[in-house]
Scaffold this motif. Structure first.
Motif: not given
Length: 375
Positions: A55, A57, A59-61, A104-105, A107-110, A132
């Motif tokens: 992941r 640090s 929140i970014d796609k 699954e995540d 878009d949240r950077g994971k 990103t």
């Protein structure tokens, strides 16, 4: 002409302040953007699936995700996600069809990478590289593969003047197991032990042997540093097997001699009984012999009857042949005699015969001639 040096100085300061602020923000954001992998080594059991999480640090796609297998000084791509799709053509052969992106995540950077059916060859260092639209960074971590071995087989290997040799064996471990020392029996000095292991087809087998000098509960347990599971076995060693002196040696020898004498006596008695039974005649054996004798006599009678029947048939054929030969000789003799008679007497003399005809029954066209008148 008006000069406003203070105003110009104020403008230059503001511009300089804006530039410094932009650089500070960029530096702050860049310093805060970091890629994180697992906190420690990822441990997976041999043959099981494992997920390698990664992941960023903030929140970014994520626009791109790469996983590398690190070996020595090389880094090989085992999975590539780029522009919204996987790129299997970029994988090394060992991982084709064995990886799945957990997005699954994303878009949240994971994200996470699942490796199917972990093998011993999968153990080692990995790197995940995330990007990103603005930043990128990478993190490295380790994958550990473990295999829990078989339940130990513990047994008594032998006895000698120093005590009893106990052996504990287990197979199918990875990595090589270590002895789990939980020997808190409070019985004083521990036994003298040694441990060896060897590897076959990637898995380790371990052999743990000890010499026990006195009665005590003996146990062995194996485990690895990356698993909380262990394999254990126990055996109680009685006093009879671990007499501290060598006094048990003559005792054992005496017992063996007595055992040999007992065996010899039993064999001798059995032999004598067999001879006596043969001399007296066992009723069952006699009946069996009588039965066999009757069967043999019956078989002989059948054979003799068959021979007699064949002899009678042979004699009948010979008599029939002799009769035929006698008839033939008699017929030949008669034929010869007839020829001789004809040769000596000549033909028989002619005798006239009187013939009379009935005119009532004669054919109307029949003509009769009296040839006697012609002479």
């Amino acid at each position: 002409m008006k000069i406003f040096p203070p105003a110009k100085k104020k403008m230059d300061c503001r511009l300089h302040l804006h530039v410094l602020l932009v650089f500070a923000i960029l530096s702050f954001v860049s310093a805060k953007f970091t890629t994180y992998g697992p906190d420690g080594p990822v441990v997976v059991a041999l043959g099981e699936d494992v997920i390698l999480p990664c992941r960023i640090s903030i929140i970014d796609k994520l626009t791109e995700a790469r996983w590398f297998r690190l070996k020595s000084s090389t880094a090989s791509i085992i999975h590539l996600y780029q522009k919204g799709e996987d790129k299997p053509e970029c994988q090394i052969p060992e991982y084709i069809g064995r990886t799945e992106l957990m997005a699954e995540d994303i878009d949240r950077g994971k994200v996470g990478l699942k490796i199917l059916k972990a093998a011993i060859s999968d153990e080692g260092m990995y790197r995940c590289h995330l990007e990103t639209d603005t930043y990128f960074d990478a993190a490295e971590f380790e994958l550990k593969v473990t295999a829990l071995g078989s339940a130990p087989m513990i047994y008594l290997e032998g006895l000698h003047d120093k005590g009893a040799d106990i052996v504990c064996q287990s197979t199918g471990w990875y990595p090589a197991p270590a002895l789990v020392d939980k020997d808190g029996d409070g019985l004083g000095e521990k036994p003298v032990c040694k441990m060896t292991s060897h590897q076959e087809k990637g898995l380790f087998s371990v052999n743990y042997s000890c010499t026990v000098e006195k009665s005590r509960p003996f146990s062995c347990a194996f485990g690895t540093a990356f698993s909380s599971q262990e394999r254990r076995a126990s055996l109680y060693v009685p006093d009879l097997l671990v007499t501290p002196s060598s006094a048990w040696i003559p005792v054992t020898i005496c017992l063996l001699i007595l055992f040999a004498i007992a065996v010899a006596v039993v064999v001798g008695l059995w032999y004598l009984k067999t001879r006596v039974n043969n001399a007296k005649g066992d009723p069952e054996t006699g009946r069996q012999k009588d039965k066999e004798g009757s069967e043999l006599e019956e078989l002989r009678s059948l054979i003799n009857a068959e021979k007699k029947e064949r002899d009678l048939e042979k004699k009948a054929r010979e008599m029939e042949r002799e009769e035929k030969e006698a008839l033939k000789r008699e017929r030949d003799a008669l034929s010869t005699e007839l020829v001789l008679v004809k040769a000596t007497t000549g033909p028989a003399p002619f005798s006239p015969v009187t013939i009379s005809l009935n005119p009532n029954t004669a054919h109307p066209n029949l003509l009769l001639t009296d040839r006697s008148e012609e002479h």
